[in-house]
Scaffold this active site. Structure first.
Site, short mmCIF file in Angstrom:
data_model
loop_
_atom_site.label_atom_id
_atom_site.label_comp_id
_atom_site.label_asym_id
_atom_site.label_seq_id
_atom_site.Cartn_x
_atom_site.Cartn_y
_atom_site.Cartn_z
N ASN A 161 7.32 31.97 3.39
CA ASN A 161 6.81 31.23 4.56
C ASN A 161 5.31 31.45 4.78
O ASN A 161 4.56 30.50 4.99
CB ASN A 161 7.59 31.63 5.82
CG ASN A 161 9.05 31.24 5.72
OD1 ASN A 161 9.45 30.57 4.76
ND2 ASN A 161 9.86 31.66 6.68
N THR A 183 -21.26 -10.64 16.63
CA THR A 183 -20.23 -10.11 17.54
C THR A 183 -19.16 -11.20 17.56
O THR A 183 -19.48 -12.39 17.47
CB THR A 183 -20.76 -9.87 18.97
OG1 THR A 183 -21.24 -11.11 19.49
CG2 THR A 183 -21.90 -8.85 19.00
N HIS A 184 -17.92 -10.79 17.61
CA HIS A 184 -16.78 -11.73 17.51
C HIS A 184 -16.83 -12.53 16.22
O HIS A 184 -16.30 -13.63 16.15
CB HIS A 184 -16.73 -12.69 18.71
CG HIS A 184 -16.92 -12.02 20.03
ND1 HIS A 184 -15.88 -11.53 20.78
CD2 HIS A 184 -18.05 -11.70 20.72
CE1 HIS A 184 -16.35 -10.97 21.88
NE2 HIS A 184 -17.68 -11.04 21.86
N SER A 186 -8.61 -14.13 -12.37
CA SER A 186 -7.25 -14.59 -12.08
C SER A 186 -6.62 -14.99 -13.40
O SER A 186 -7.30 -15.49 -14.30
CB SER A 186 -7.31 -15.78 -11.14
OG SER A 186 -6.18 -16.59 -11.30
N LYS A 211 -12.23 -17.70 -11.07
CA LYS A 211 -12.13 -16.68 -10.03
C LYS A 211 -12.81 -15.36 -10.38
O LYS A 211 -12.79 -14.91 -11.51
CB LYS A 211 -10.66 -16.37 -9.71
CG LYS A 211 -9.93 -17.45 -8.96
CD LYS A 211 -10.51 -17.78 -7.59
CE LYS A 211 -10.23 -16.70 -6.56
NZ LYS A 211 -8.90 -16.77 -6.01
N GLU A 262 -10.54 -4.83 -1.60
CA GLU A 262 -9.23 -5.21 -1.05
C GLU A 262 -8.24 -4.06 -1.14
O GLU A 262 -7.48 -3.77 -0.21
CB GLU A 262 -8.67 -6.41 -1.80
CG GLU A 262 -9.39 -7.71 -1.50
CD GLU A 262 -8.90 -8.84 -2.41
OE1 GLU A 262 -7.71 -9.19 -2.32
OE2 GLU A 262 -9.70 -9.33 -3.22
N TYR A 304 9.26 28.85 11.07
CA TYR A 304 9.29 28.01 9.88
C TYR A 304 10.60 27.23 9.79
O TYR A 304 11.67 27.75 10.08
CB TYR A 304 9.13 28.86 8.60
CG TYR A 304 9.28 28.02 7.34
CD1 TYR A 304 8.20 27.33 6.81
CD2 TYR A 304 10.52 27.87 6.71
CE1 TYR A 304 8.34 26.52 5.68
CE2 TYR A 304 10.67 27.07 5.59
CZ TYR A 304 9.58 26.39 5.08
OH TYR A 304 9.71 25.59 3.99
N GLN A 339 8.37 21.66 4.09
CA GLN A 339 8.16 21.41 2.66
C GLN A 339 7.70 19.97 2.44
O GLN A 339 7.05 19.65 1.45
CB GLN A 339 9.46 21.68 1.90
CG GLN A 339 9.34 21.47 0.40
CD GLN A 339 10.51 22.09 -0.34
OE1 GLN A 339 10.61 23.30 -0.43
NE2 GLN A 339 11.39 21.26 -0.86
N1 ARG Z 1 8.84 25.43 -0.82
C1 ARG Z 1 8.83 25.89 0.52
C2 ARG Z 1 7.85 25.02 1.33
O1 ARG Z 1 7.16 24.30 0.80
C3 ARG Z 1 8.39 27.30 0.57
C4 ARG Z 1 8.86 28.05 1.79
C5 ARG Z 1 10.31 28.23 1.72
N2 ARG Z 1 10.77 29.07 2.74
C6 ARG Z 1 12.05 29.12 3.12
N3 ARG Z 1 12.35 29.92 4.06
N4 ARG Z 1 12.95 28.37 2.56
O2 ARG Z 1 7.81 25.07 2.54
#
Ligand code: ARG
Length: 460
Positions: A113, A158-159, A280, A286, A293, A320, A325
């Site tokens: 984490n 403008t506009h 094109s 073209k 774009e 977390y 992820q």
């Molecule tokens: N691959 C996980 C992520 O990107 C890493 C952390 C995973 N942690 C867990 N407690 N499962 O967040």
């Protein structure tokens, strides 16, 4: 049977299902973090050895193993495995295979984490630097073009209706300002990216006598994240970054829209270099402005990533959650899109050719100097609202006679106001109109040159 590919296997009575494995794996995209992951691990291991949690020998083994892994990655020889879920576990497993126990000790006092939060921050702060540098190069390309066109008159709109004459340089310099603020935003958001979550561990910190300040120092972070729960859970820095990227892309989208219009037959204000256009398959005549774009289209993609990330964060309880992820793909794609766009635009702008006669003709068509006539009368004592009415009448008269204001003979103009004299003709010219707006930020060539010099110095 325990699935011995999994770090937490002893806890489970059956291997994870194949579908789940594929669904939860992130290695296909997060392997992009491999270098910063190793950088973070080395700092962590060094700090642990300094604090006496790891032996010096373990740290040396880890260093040697990581160097081998770096070589493998550089030579495209590391076999990434989705059984090992993500970049962190792939690298750790490989390290342990190479150096044994020292590798298995690396994860002491750390969690994926805080590891992943550290990796993204390390990676993103470097990308901020790249983007800021590329924005400056792009601004220089705009400046270069602008410096040749301080006297090239075009209609200001403008506009999307002809409003008042401006110089092409003045118009371009508006974008230099916009992109300058974009660079500021990236620099500012980097301050909040560049803080170290490492040592927050899973969420509450760790029981080992670590020094978070030391890893922050080793990794060049400005400071540490002060709260461990916050450190592992918030991705506001990624949202902020993507928001800065969205604004940058919106600026590009506006410029793209103008390039598309200006290069069309109706405007014909500019020519784009052939290398930025395509033909094109069916219409031989073209020449399409595909690049602007596509940039206009890609701005939607980056704004979409912003929506994705902000929605990803919404309602997540602390700390977390695996939701996080999902931060990587939008972030990676945002960075790639922004960097590619900046590079291609810098080159494209340097190949823009202004068609000054057409810009000038267009400025002559829409009574663009009517305000100058009104201002002329005000300077002779007529209140602005009244002079506005007088000039509106003159414009209507000229329109009926299909001519410009400066084509009307003096005695006709004097029927609208006896205060009008011969000197009005100088006021009604495009050049006179430009030159008269001679104050900070105005379109007078003298002022625009000053702005160009200001930016040339600032971008050095
Ligand atoms: N691959 C996980 C992520 O990107 C890493 C952390 C995973 N942690 C867990 N407690 N499962 O967040």
């Amino acid at each position: 049977m325990a699935n011995d590919n999994k770090t937490w296997s002893e806890r489970f009575s059956e291997p994870v299902s194949e579908l789940v494995k594929v669904y939860t794996a992130s290695i296909d995209f997060d392997k992009r973090l491999a270098f910063v992951d190793i950088q973070g691990s080395l700092a962590h291991a060094k700090m642990l050895s300094e604090c006496g949690v790891l032996s010096q020998q373990d740290f040396t083994d880890i260093q040697n193993g990581m160097n081998e892994i770096l070589d493998l990655i550089k030579n495209n020889q590391l076999e990434w495995s989705s059984d090992l879920e993500d970049v962190h576990m792939n690298i750790e497993k490989c390290l342990t295979a190479k150096v044994g126990d020292a590798g298995a000790r690396l994860h002491t006092g750390r969690s994926r984490n805080d590891q992943v939060a550290t990796d993204i921050r390390l990676w993103l702060r470097n990308e901020c630097d790249t983007i800021i540098k590329l924005i400056k190069e792009f601004q220089l390309a705009l400046l270069n073009l602008a410096s040749n066109h301080t006297e090239t008159v075009m209609p200001g709109f403008t506009h999307l209706q002809v409003a008042q004459p401006v110089s092409f340089a003045h118009h371009l310099m508006a974008y230099v300002e916009m992109f300058g603020r974009d660079a500021e935003r990236f620099a500012d958001c980097k301050k909040r990216i560049n803080r170290s979550p490492l040592g927050a561990a899973a969420l509450a910190g760790t029981t080992y006598p670590i020094s978070r300040e030391r890893t922050a120092e080793l990794l060049g972070f400005y400071e540490v994240c002060r709260n461990s729960l916050d450190a592992v859970s918030d991705r506001d820095f990624a949202i902020e970054f993507t928001s800065a990227a969205s604004l940058l892309m919106v600026h590009f989208s506006r410029l793209s829209e103008e390039l598309v219009l200006w290069s069309s037959q109706r405007f014909a204000f500019i020519r784009l270099a052939d290398r930025y256009c395509t033909g094109s398959s069916i219409m031989p005549q073209k020449k399409n402005p595909d690049v602007p774009e596509l940039v206009r289209g890609k701005s939607g993609r980056v704004v979409g990533h912003l929506m994705g990330l902000i929605t990803l964060m919404k309602s997540q309880p602390l700390a977390y959650n695996k939701d996080n992820q999902e931060d990587k793909e939008p972030l990676f794609d945002t960075v790639d899109t922004v960097i590619d766009t900046l590079r291609i635009y810098t080159d494209m702008v340097s190949g823009i050719e202004a068609i000054a006669e057409n810009m000038r003709d267009a400025a002559l068509q829409g009574y663009a100097t009517a305000t100058d006539l009104a201002d002329y009368l005000v300077k002779k004592g007529i209140p602005f609202r009244d002079s506005h009415g007088i000039v509106a009448g003159a414009v209507r008269y000229a329109e009926r006679h299909q001519c410009n204001l400066e084509d009307l003979p003096l005695n006709t103009l004097q029927e609208f106001s006896p205060l009008i004299e011969e000197d009005i003709y100088a006021v009604l010219t495009l050049e006179g109109s430009l030159k008269a707006r001679n104050h900070t930020g105005g379109t007078a060539p003298e002022q625009v040159k000053k702005q160009i010099e200001f930016w040339q110095q600032r971008l050095q």
